[in-house]
Scaffold this active site. Structure first.
Site, PDB file in Angstrom:
ATOM      1  N   TYR A 142       0.819  -1.075  -0.015  1.00 59.69           N
ATOM      2  CA  TYR A 142      -0.141   0.017   0.042  1.00 59.69           C
ATOM      3  C   TYR A 142       0.872   1.217   0.072  1.00 59.69           C
ATOM      4  CZ  TYR A 142      -4.013  -2.854   1.039  1.00 59.69           C
ATOM      5  OH  TYR A 142      -5.033  -4.054   1.152  1.00 59.69           O
ATOM      6  N   LYS A 193       3.647 -15.329   2.212  1.00 58.88           N
ATOM      7  CA  LYS A 193       3.934 -15.999   1.144  1.00 58.88           C
ATOM      8  C   LYS A 193       5.163 -16.071   0.780  1.00 58.88           C
ATOM      9  CE  LYS A 193       1.248 -17.319  -1.582  1.00 58.88           C
ATOM     10  NZ  LYS A 193       0.497 -18.965  -1.702  1.00 58.88           N
ATOM     11  N   ASP A 226      -2.635 -18.018   2.352  1.00 63.41           N
ATOM     12  CA  ASP A 226      -3.748 -18.742   1.618  1.00 63.41           C
ATOM     13  C   ASP A 226      -4.427 -19.683   2.497  1.00 63.41           C
ATOM     14  OD1 ASP A 226      -1.407 -19.925   1.048  1.00 63.41           O
ATOM     15  OD2 ASP A 226      -2.127 -20.337  -1.083  1.00 63.41           O
ATOM     16  N   ASP A 250      -5.303  -7.083   5.592  1.00 64.19           N
ATOM     17  CA  ASP A 250      -6.491  -6.361   5.182  1.00 64.19           C
ATOM     18  C   ASP A 250      -7.538  -7.405   4.728  1.00 64.19           C
ATOM     19  OD1 ASP A 250      -8.290  -4.707   4.401  1.00 64.19           O
ATOM     20  OD2 ASP A 250      -6.971  -3.705   2.829  1.00 64.19           O
ATOM     21  N   ASP A 254     -10.680  -9.330   7.523  1.00 62.17           N
ATOM     22  CA  ASP A 254     -12.160  -9.072   6.967  1.00 62.17           C
ATOM     23  C   ASP A 254     -12.932 -10.226   7.002  1.00 62.17           C
ATOM     24  OD1 ASP A 254     -11.986  -6.390   6.734  1.00 62.17           O
ATOM     25  OD2 ASP A 254     -12.469  -6.318   4.874  1.00 62.17           O
TER      26      ASP A 254
END
Length: 370
Positions: A142, A193, A226, A250, A254
């Site tokens: 970001y 990852k 993941d 992020d 959620d």
């Protein structure tokens, strides 16, 4: 009675509606002698852009930096979709995070017993859920450079976002996660990852070294981001503290939010480093939910995440742990009594408005603190 300065940024959409309930809750704490709050109101997001063409002004940034804590409602809405990227509502939130160096975002995901059936998972999978995301907030994709859309000619374009992390950025958010775990169930899960991303390789290397050198008493496990997403919807109660980077945090937090029944239920805290002299840290508190423009102005928004964010402020910025505990208990008790806003309503006794839910929580909080 101690006095604290709160800087309030209601923002856009339902932000002003839920902020009003948090402010009334702070006023109640003053009335019953817990603490006195001096408040100032500012503009952020679309409201700030409409007022002066920027997502947050320099003067409001100074007020944010001088406050004991900042409370923010929500930013954004479709009416600002065509605004230049660096002036869009979200730019105000990003500037607050970056300029105040709020690197550790705490997102608790708790399943209240009364809401177990509102989750997307079966009751037996979600009961007793109590996990904490610690999301790195000021680095990663970001904020990384270069960030651009490049015109290649012939109608073709190329978009570039850069994932960048330095050792110290990973260390400080990892340290925040391990310290928090010591106060909970003493377990940290780090998500990355590392199998396909160099930033993930460094992330795992730094978290592993930090654990070995400073936090060997805490259980540490690593998971691919993941795979962790899959485990969150398979058996979420296996986790305690989850630490991860800005992007994965992020997305995954959620997912955890919906496990609790609604995004309207989750508060968050964004913390900076403790001041070496005073021990105080800059902090911003906000609900995880967005501005929800489709229900703005209807009086049906869920204020629980905003009031819960005030409770986190009481705990992490002001040291008012008992008041924080009572505020969270008041929320649980009101839900157990059957009150619901529309987003979490099922077969219950009463669906109430934003203001009615806020009033019920304050009445219960007053009783608990009597």
């Amino acid at each position: 009675m101690p006095t604290y300065k709160l800087f309030l940024l209601p923002g856009d959409g339902i932000g002003p509606e839920v902020m009003a309930e948090a402010l009334k809750t702070a006023d109640l704490l003053g009335q019953i002698g817990v603490a006195k709050f001096e408040t100032e109101m500012g503009l952020v997001g679309g409201a700030a852009y409409d007022s002066h063409g920027k997502a947050i002004s320099d003067s409001d940034m100074r007020l944010a930096g001088a406050a004991d804590a900042v409370l923010l409602g929500a930013v954004g809405g479709p009416q600002w979709d065509s605004v230049a990227f660096d002036r869009r509502p979200e730019a105000g939130l990003f500037r607050l995070r970056k300029d105040m160096d709020l690197f550790a975002n705490l997102r608790p995901a708790v399943c209240y017993p009364a809401l177990a059936d509102a989750s997307s998972l079966k009751r037996e999978a979600i009961e007793s859920l109590d996990l904490m995301f610690v999301r790195e907030l000021t680095g990663g994709i970001y904020f990384g450079e270069p960030k651009a859309i490049i015109d290649l000619g012939d109608g073709r374009k190329r978009a570039v976002d850069t994932q960048v992390y330095d050792t110290h950025e990973i260390e400080r958010v990892g340290r925040a996660a391990f310290e928090l775990a010591r106060k909970r169930k003493n377990k940290v899960t780090s998500a990355d990852k590392h199998n396909v991303m160099k930033s993930g390789v460094l992330w795992r290397e730094v978290i592993t070294a930090l654990h070995s050198h400073e936090f060997a008493d805490v259980t540490l496990e690593h998971q691919l981001a993941d795979s962790l997403g899959m485990q969150l919807v398979r058996r979420p109660t296996q986790f305690d503290v989850i630490v991860t980077d800005n992007l994965f945090g992020d997305l995954l937090s959620d997912v955890a939010a919906m496990l609790t029944g609604s995004l309207g239920m989750l508060p968050s805290a964004s913390l900076g480093a403790p001041d070496p002299t005073t021990g105080k840290r800059r902090a911003l508190y906000e609900p995880v939910h967005g501005s929800a423009p489709d229900i703005a102005g209807k009086g049906i928004a869920n204020p629980i995440a905003m009031i819960g964010s005030l409770a986190l402020c009481l705990r992490y910025s002001l040291g008012l742990d008992e008041a924080a505990d009572k505020a969270e208990q008041a929320i649980a008790n009101v839900l157990a009594a059957g009150l619901r806003t529309a987003d979490i309503a099922r077969d219950v006794s009463a669906v109430v408005s934003t203001a009615e839910m806020g009033a019920a929580i304050r009445a219960e909080l007053r009783r608990l603190l009597a």
